[in-house]
Motif scaffolding. Structure first.
Motif, mmCIF file in Angstrom:
data_model
loop_
_atom_site.group_PDB
_atom_site.id
_atom_site.type_symbol
_atom_site.label_atom_id
_atom_site.label_comp_id
_atom_site.label_asym_id
_atom_site.label_seq_id
_atom_site.Cartn_x
_atom_site.Cartn_y
_atom_site.Cartn_z
ATOM 1 N N LEU A 59 0.830 -1.209 0.000
ATOM 2 C CA LEU A 59 0.000 0.000 0.000
ATOM 3 C C LEU A 59 0.861 1.254 0.000
ATOM 4 O O LEU A 59 0.559 2.225 -0.682
ATOM 5 N N GLY A 60 1.942 1.233 0.773
ATOM 6 C CA GLY A 60 2.858 2.377 0.790
ATOM 7 C C GLY A 60 3.478 2.629 -0.565
ATOM 8 O O GLY A 60 3.638 3.752 -0.996
ATOM 9 N N LEU A 61 3.833 1.552 -1.266
ATOM 10 C CA LEU A 61 4.419 1.701 -2.592
ATOM 11 C C LEU A 61 3.411 2.280 -3.574
ATOM 12 O O LEU A 61 3.732 3.134 -4.384
ATOM 13 N N LEU A 62 2.179 1.808 -3.486
ATOM 14 C CA LEU A 62 1.152 2.332 -4.392
ATOM 15 C C LEU A 62 0.897 3.809 -4.127
ATOM 16 O O LEU A 62 0.714 4.591 -5.052
ATOM 17 N N ALA A 63 0.896 4.189 -2.879
ATOM 18 C CA ALA A 63 0.642 5.586 -2.535
ATOM 19 C C ALA A 63 1.783 6.489 -2.957
ATOM 20 O O ALA A 63 1.579 7.656 -3.235
ATOM 21 N N SER A 64 3.008 5.951 -3.008
ATOM 22 C CA SER A 64 4.158 6.799 -3.301
ATOM 23 C C SER A 64 4.622 6.711 -4.742
ATOM 24 O O SER A 64 5.434 7.503 -5.176
ATOM 25 N N ALA A 65 4.125 5.760 -5.505
ATOM 26 C CA ALA A 65 4.572 5.595 -6.887
ATOM 27 C C ALA A 65 3.951 6.648 -7.774
ATOM 28 O O ALA A 65 2.787 6.980 -7.627
ATOM 29 N N PRO A 66 4.723 7.192 -8.719
ATOM 30 C CA PRO A 66 4.154 8.191 -9.614
ATOM 31 C C PRO A 66 3.097 7.577 -10.517
ATOM 32 O O PRO A 66 3.333 6.581 -11.173
ATOM 33 N N ALA A 67 1.921 8.163 -10.518
ATOM 34 C CA ALA A 67 0.810 7.605 -11.284
ATOM 35 C C ALA A 67 0.906 7.948 -12.764
ATOM 36 O O ALA A 67 0.521 7.157 -13.610
ATOM 37 N N ALA A 68 1.398 9.140 -13.092
ATOM 38 C CA ALA A 68 1.370 9.552 -14.491
ATOM 39 C C ALA A 68 2.736 9.969 -15.010
ATOM 40 O O ALA A 68 2.823 10.647 -16.004
ATOM 41 N N ALA A 69 3.806 9.590 -14.317
ATOM 42 C CA ALA A 69 5.150 9.959 -14.770
ATOM 43 C C ALA A 69 5.444 9.289 -16.095
ATOM 44 O O ALA A 69 5.102 8.137 -16.296
ATOM 45 N N GLU B 50 13.703 4.392 2.737
ATOM 46 C CA GLU B 50 13.740 5.657 2.000
ATOM 47 C C GLU B 50 13.159 5.480 0.601
ATOM 48 O O GLU B 50 13.269 4.424 -0.012
ATOM 49 N N LEU B 51 12.546 6.538 0.110
ATOM 50 C CA LEU B 51 12.121 6.604 -1.277
ATOM 51 C C LEU B 51 13.179 7.421 -2.002
ATOM 52 O O LEU B 51 13.354 8.609 -1.729
ATOM 53 N N LEU B 52 13.944 6.775 -2.882
ATOM 54 C CA LEU B 52 15.058 7.399 -3.587
ATOM 55 C C LEU B 52 14.562 7.929 -4.931
ATOM 56 O O LEU B 52 14.032 7.170 -5.742
ATOM 57 N N TYR B 53 14.715 9.227 -5.147
ATOM 58 C CA TYR B 53 14.297 9.844 -6.406
ATOM 59 C C TYR B 53 15.509 10.003 -7.314
ATOM 60 O O TYR B 53 16.572 10.425 -6.869
ATOM 61 N N ARG C 87 3.412 16.115 0.835
ATOM 62 C CA ARG C 87 2.775 16.141 -0.490
ATOM 63 C C ARG C 87 2.964 14.795 -1.152
ATOM 64 O O ARG C 87 3.873 14.041 -0.846
ATOM 65 N N ARG C 88 2.086 14.494 -2.110
ATOM 66 C CA ARG C 88 2.134 13.222 -2.822
ATOM 67 C C ARG C 88 2.738 13.415 -4.204
ATOM 68 O O ARG C 88 2.700 14.510 -4.769
ATOM 69 N N VAL C 89 3.275 12.341 -4.750
ATOM 70 C CA VAL C 89 3.858 12.371 -6.093
ATOM 71 C C VAL C 89 2.812 12.832 -7.107
ATOM 72 O O VAL C 89 3.122 13.580 -8.035
ATOM 73 N N SER C 90 1.569 12.421 -6.917
ATOM 74 C CA SER C 90 0.516 12.784 -7.865
ATOM 75 C C SER C 90 0.206 14.281 -7.860
ATOM 76 O O SER C 90 -0.510 14.766 -8.730
ATOM 77 N N ASP C 91 0.739 15.035 -6.895
ATOM 78 C CA ASP C 91 0.555 16.492 -6.857
ATOM 79 C C ASP C 91 1.449 17.206 -7.871
ATOM 80 O O ASP C 91 1.329 18.409 -8.053
#
Length: 169
Positions: free
Chosen positions: A11-21, A125-128, A151-155
Motif C-alpha cells: 500500500l505504501g508503494l502504491l501511494a508513493s509511486a508516480p501515477a502519471a510519470a 527511503e524513497l530514492l528519487y 505532499r504526494r507524487v501525484s501532486d
C-alpha cells in the motif's frame, strides 16, 4: 516478513509511486545497499518532438554506476565533482550524471535506458532519480520534481522516477 507487513508495504508503494510519470523505473523497489539494475522506461519524446538526449542525475549515495551502451547513442558520463580519483584496479570515478546523446526516439516510439549501480544503505527511503529528456526544437521534459514532505507524487506534473529502498533480508 508477515502478510500484514507485506500488505502495508505494498500500500505504501502504491501511494508513493508516480501515477502519471512518463519516465519511470521498471522495478520500483530493491533492497538497500544492493546492486540494482535500473531500467528507465521512456515511452515517447517531448510533446510530439523526437528525443535526442536523455540525462540521468544520480542522487547522493548511489555508487559504482555502470551505464549500458545503446546502439545509435553516444554515452557521456560526468564524475561527481567531489569524487576522489579511483585507486583500485578497474575502478572508475564515481558518477554524478549519465547521458545518452545523439540517438533518436521518435515521439511515437518507446525505449529503455539501463544503468547498474549500488544503492545507498537507507532502508525505508524513497530514492528519487531525476531524468531530463532533451528533444528536437529545444524542447525538454524534466522529470525532476521531488515531493516535499506532506505532499504526494501525484501532486506534481513532472515527478522524478522513484525507487523504494527495502530492508535487506
Amino acid at each position: 516478513m508477515t502478510i500484514s507487513r507485506m500488505a502495508a508495504l505494498a500500500l505504501g508503494l502504491l501511494a508513493s509511486a508516480p501515477a502519471a510519470a512518463h519516465v519511470t523505473l521498471e522495478v520500483q523497489q530493491a533492497p538497500a545497499n544492493s546492486i540494482y539494475r535500473a531500467v528507465f522506461r521512456v515511452p515517447h519524446g517531448c510533446d510530439g518532438a523526437t528525443m535526442t538526449r536523455l540525462v540521468v542525475q544520480l542522487p547522493e549515495g548511489v555508487v559504482q554506476a555502470r551505464p549500458m551502451p545503446k546502439a545509435g547513442w553516444t554515452l557521456v558520463t560526468t564524475p561527481r565533482a567531489d569524487a576522489p580519483a579511483p585507486s583500485a584496479h578497474g575502478a572508475a570515478r564515481e558518477l554524478g550524471e549519465i547521458a545518452w546523446d545523439g540517438g533518436r526516439l521518435e515521439d511515437a516510439h518507446y525505449d529503455e535506458f539501463i544503468i547498474r549501480f549500488r544503492l545507498p544503505d537507507r532502508p525505508g527511503e524513497l530514492l528519487y532519480i531525476p531524468v531530463v529528456q532533451h528533444c528536437e526544437g529545444g524542447r525538454t521534459a524534466a522529470w525532476t520534481q521531488i515531493p516535499e514532505p506532506g505532499r504526494r507524487v501525484s501532486d506534481y506534473r513532472y515527478p522524478a522516477p522513484a525507487l523504494r529502498l527495502l530492508p535487506r533480508n
